[in-house]
Design an enzyme around this catalytic site. Structure first.
Site, PDB file in Angstrom:
ATOM      1  N   HIS A   8      68.659  42.012  -7.365  1.00 36.31           N
ATOM      2  CA  HIS A   8      69.974  41.292  -8.165  1.00 36.31           C
ATOM      3  C   HIS A   8      69.485  40.611  -9.665  1.00 36.31           C
ATOM      4  CE1 HIS A   8      73.580  39.379  -9.711  1.00 36.31           C
ATOM      5  NE2 HIS A   8      72.720  38.056  -9.768  1.00 36.31           N
ATOM      6  N   ASP A  64      77.589  42.937  -8.383  1.00 32.49           N
ATOM      7  CA  ASP A  64      76.939  44.259  -9.165  1.00 32.49           C
ATOM      8  C   ASP A  64      77.960  45.431  -8.772  1.00 32.49           C
ATOM      9  OD1 ASP A  64      75.058  42.551 -10.384  1.00 32.49           O
ATOM     10  OD2 ASP A  64      74.163  42.463  -8.239  1.00 32.49           O
TER      11      ASP A  64
HETATM   12  P1  NAI Z   1      76.529  25.431 -10.746  1.00 36.47           P
HETATM   13  O1  NAI Z   1      75.285  24.832 -11.390  1.00 36.47           O
HETATM   14  O2  NAI Z   1      77.602  25.154 -11.128  1.00 36.47           O
HETATM   15  O3  NAI Z   1      76.423  24.763  -9.325  1.00 36.47           O
HETATM   16  C1  NAI Z   1      75.494  24.596  -8.510  1.00 36.47           C
HETATM   17  C2  NAI Z   1      75.421  23.424  -7.644  1.00 36.47           C
HETATM   18  O4  NAI Z   1      74.384  23.622  -6.578  1.00 36.47           O
HETATM   19  C3  NAI Z   1      75.506  22.206  -8.174  1.00 36.47           C
HETATM   20  O5  NAI Z   1      76.620  21.307  -7.866  1.00 36.47           O
HETATM   21  C4  NAI Z   1      74.118  21.613  -7.775  1.00 36.47           C
HETATM   22  O6  NAI Z   1      74.429  20.033  -7.400  1.00 36.47           O
HETATM   23  C5  NAI Z   1      74.223  22.253  -6.346  1.00 36.47           C
HETATM   24  N1  NAI Z   1      72.663  22.133  -5.797  1.00 36.47           N
HETATM   25  C6  NAI Z   1      71.405  22.147  -6.487  1.00 36.47           C
HETATM   26  N2  NAI Z   1      70.688  21.978  -5.665  1.00 36.47           N
HETATM   27  C7  NAI Z   1      70.927  21.885  -4.322  1.00 36.47           C
HETATM   28  C8  NAI Z   1      70.406  21.828  -3.048  1.00 36.47           C
HETATM   29  N3  NAI Z   1      69.026  21.729  -2.903  1.00 36.47           N
HETATM   30  N4  NAI Z   1      71.251  21.609  -2.164  1.00 36.47           N
HETATM   31  C9  NAI Z   1      72.776  21.669  -2.253  1.00 36.47           C
HETATM   32  N5  NAI Z   1      73.189  22.144  -3.482  1.00 36.47           N
HETATM   33  C10 NAI Z   1      72.490  21.991  -4.682  1.00 36.47           C
HETATM   34  O7  NAI Z   1      75.856  26.986 -10.625  1.00 36.47           O
HETATM   35  P2  NAI Z   1      77.029  27.982 -10.105  1.00 36.47           P
HETATM   36  O8  NAI Z   1      77.627  28.645 -11.339  1.00 36.47           O
HETATM   37  O9  NAI Z   1      78.109  27.598  -9.147  1.00 36.47           O
HETATM   38  O10 NAI Z   1      75.971  29.190  -9.564  1.00 36.47           O
HETATM   39  C11 NAI Z   1      75.174  28.948  -8.489  1.00 36.47           C
HETATM   40  C12 NAI Z   1      74.133  29.949  -8.406  1.00 36.47           C
HETATM   41  O11 NAI Z   1      74.829  31.290  -8.219  1.00 36.47           O
HETATM   42  C13 NAI Z   1      73.115  29.969  -9.455  1.00 36.47           C
HETATM   43  O12 NAI Z   1      71.959  30.293  -9.061  1.00 36.47           O
HETATM   44  C14 NAI Z   1      73.737  31.246 -10.213  1.00 36.47           C
HETATM   45  O13 NAI Z   1      72.629  31.982 -10.866  1.00 36.47           O
HETATM   46  C15 NAI Z   1      74.018  32.273  -9.191  1.00 36.47           C
HETATM   47  N6  NAI Z   1      74.806  33.395  -9.052  1.00 36.47           N
HETATM   48  C16 NAI Z   1      74.451  34.373  -8.511  1.00 36.47           C
HETATM   49  C17 NAI Z   1      75.189  35.735  -8.531  1.00 36.47           C
HETATM   50  C18 NAI Z   1      74.897  36.901  -7.839  1.00 36.47           C
HETATM   51  O14 NAI Z   1      75.381  37.854  -8.052  1.00 36.47           O
HETATM   52  N7  NAI Z   1      74.007  36.715  -6.897  1.00 36.47           N
HETATM   53  C19 NAI Z   1      76.315  35.778  -9.272  1.00 36.47           C
HETATM   54  C20 NAI Z   1      76.642  34.490 -10.286  1.00 36.47           C
HETATM   55  C21 NAI Z   1      75.781  33.433  -9.970  1.00 36.47           C
END
Ligand code: NAI
Length: 328
Positions: free
Chosen positions: A187, A159
């Site tokens: 966030h 952000d």
């Molecule tokens: P994604 O769905 O591509 O990857 C998430 C991964 O986490 C998957 O491979 C899944 O198998 C794994 N996973 C789920 N539960 C788990 C557990 N208990 N232990 C280990 N691994 C686990 O999602 P992406 O795009 O990589 O985003 C990840 C997170 O980041 C989302 O929650 C998204 O909302 C968040 N995010 C946060 C931002 C911020 O500014 N704080 C910005 C963009 C995304």
């Protein structure tokens, strides 16, 4: 030769993981002279893809990368961890109520917090990226009573970076000329990007812009809703920019903010600026020697006060909801 720093990444097989791991291994997280050992945590269904990513990491022959371990056991993944990037989370799916979302993420972040408490290195630094990031950090922190509370942080650097570029584009300045911008609060869509204390090439940013309508009606909503705009345009959520922000967050935490500048981090509130103590909320922070401090003594005008309070109220509601679920 230096002992490698153990960096644990959860959700390693996800989109952000794929954009993040190569940059960690190349030295961009901690520094070009710091060897790293990676611990990748995934759920069982994600292990095979994580192994594929590890094969590619091998194929980069990164001189700083001293090892890669892949596991679905948090106790192993956080064993000896110096830095933990908690990226994997349960996304909100259609029709899911907020309570269900918080409960599902509690099932992830509570055991991970406990594993950090029991197994991580004494100098552990935790960054929560997975959403709802502030409240997930609160849950992990509550499950780790032996770790100093200040080691749990949530990411608002994306952000912050988004706001820097919006302001640079509006004023024709270079991003590197902008200092002291702040993201306050959660966030989420209620976050408040504040330019009243920011400076552009040494001049007050709000005065330079001189357009409160632009602030209220363009700048703030553009920054706050940028995630949705990326999904709309790209057909997938922001991953490379999120990974970049995670790199920036930890790099700044470890290596310090520049003199006269600060950054934005979700950190545990000490009650500063009327933010209830114990909430993990975004603040202006300076960092030095691996520690951070909330910037003190800023005047908060009426425009800012209303917006900070609204975002903090949302954090209080999330805290109350996870408390009612027994997660903290
Ligand atoms: P994604 O769905 O591509 O990857 C998430 C991964 O986490 C998957 O491979 C899944 O198998 C794994 N996973 C789920 N539960 C788990 C557990 N208990 N232990 C280990 N691994 C686990 O999602 P992406 O795009 O990589 O985003 C990840 C997170 O980041 C989302 O929650 C998204 O909302 C968040 N995010 C946060 C931002 C911020 O500014 N704080 C910005 C963009 C995304």
């Amino acid at each position: 030769t230096r002992t490698p720093v153990n960096v644990t990444v959860t959700g390693a097989a996800g989109q952000i993981g794929y954009a993040l791991l190569f940059r960690i291994a190349s030295g961009q997280l901690l520094g070009a002279d710091v060897p790293v050992s990676l611990r990748l945590l995934e759920i069982p269904q994600g292990l095979k893809a994580a192994e594929g990513t590890a094969m590619e990491l091998d194929d980069c022959a990164f001189p700083l990368l001293k090892g890669i371990d892949i596991t679905d056991d948090p106790n192993k993944a956080f064993d000896g961890a110096n830095v933990a990037l908690l990226v994997g989370a349960r996304p909100r799916t259609k029709g899911m109520e907020r309570g269900d979302l918080l409960e599902a993420n509690g099932g992830i972040f509570k055991p991970q917090g406990k594993a950090i408490n029991d197994h991580a290195a004494d100098d552990i630094k935790v960054l929560v990226v997975g959403n709802p990031a502030n409240t997930n950090a609160l849950i992990a922190r509550a499950a780790a009573p032996d770790v100093p509370a200040g080691r749990f942080t949530a990411m608002t650097r994306l952000d912050h970076n988004r706001a820097l570029t919006q302001l640079a584009q509006k004023t024709g300045a270079a991003v590197s000329d902008i200092k002291r911008l702040t993201i306050w609060g959660n966030h989420s869509a209620t976050q408040y990007p504040d330019i009243f204390h920011a400076e552009i090439a040494g001049k007050n940013a709000a005065e330079t812009v001189g357009d409160e309508t632009w602030l209220a009606e363009t700048f703030i909503p553009t920054v706050a809703k940028r995630g949705a705009a990326i999904i709309e345009a790209r057909g997938a959520s922001s991953a490379a920019s999120a990974a970049n922000a995670a790199i920036d967050h930890v790099h700044t935490w470890v290596n310090g903010t520049a003199e006269g500048d600060w950054t934005s981090m979700g950190v545990v509130s000490d009650g500063s600026y009327g933010v209830a103590e114990g909430l993990i909320s975004s603040f202006p922070v300076t960092t030095k020697d691996g520690a951070y401090e909330i910037v003190q003594g800023l005047d908060i005008n009426e425009f800012s006060r209303t917006r900070i309070d609204a975002s903090v109220k949302e954090l209080e509601e999330e805290r109350d909801a996870v408390r009612a679920l027994g997660l903290i």
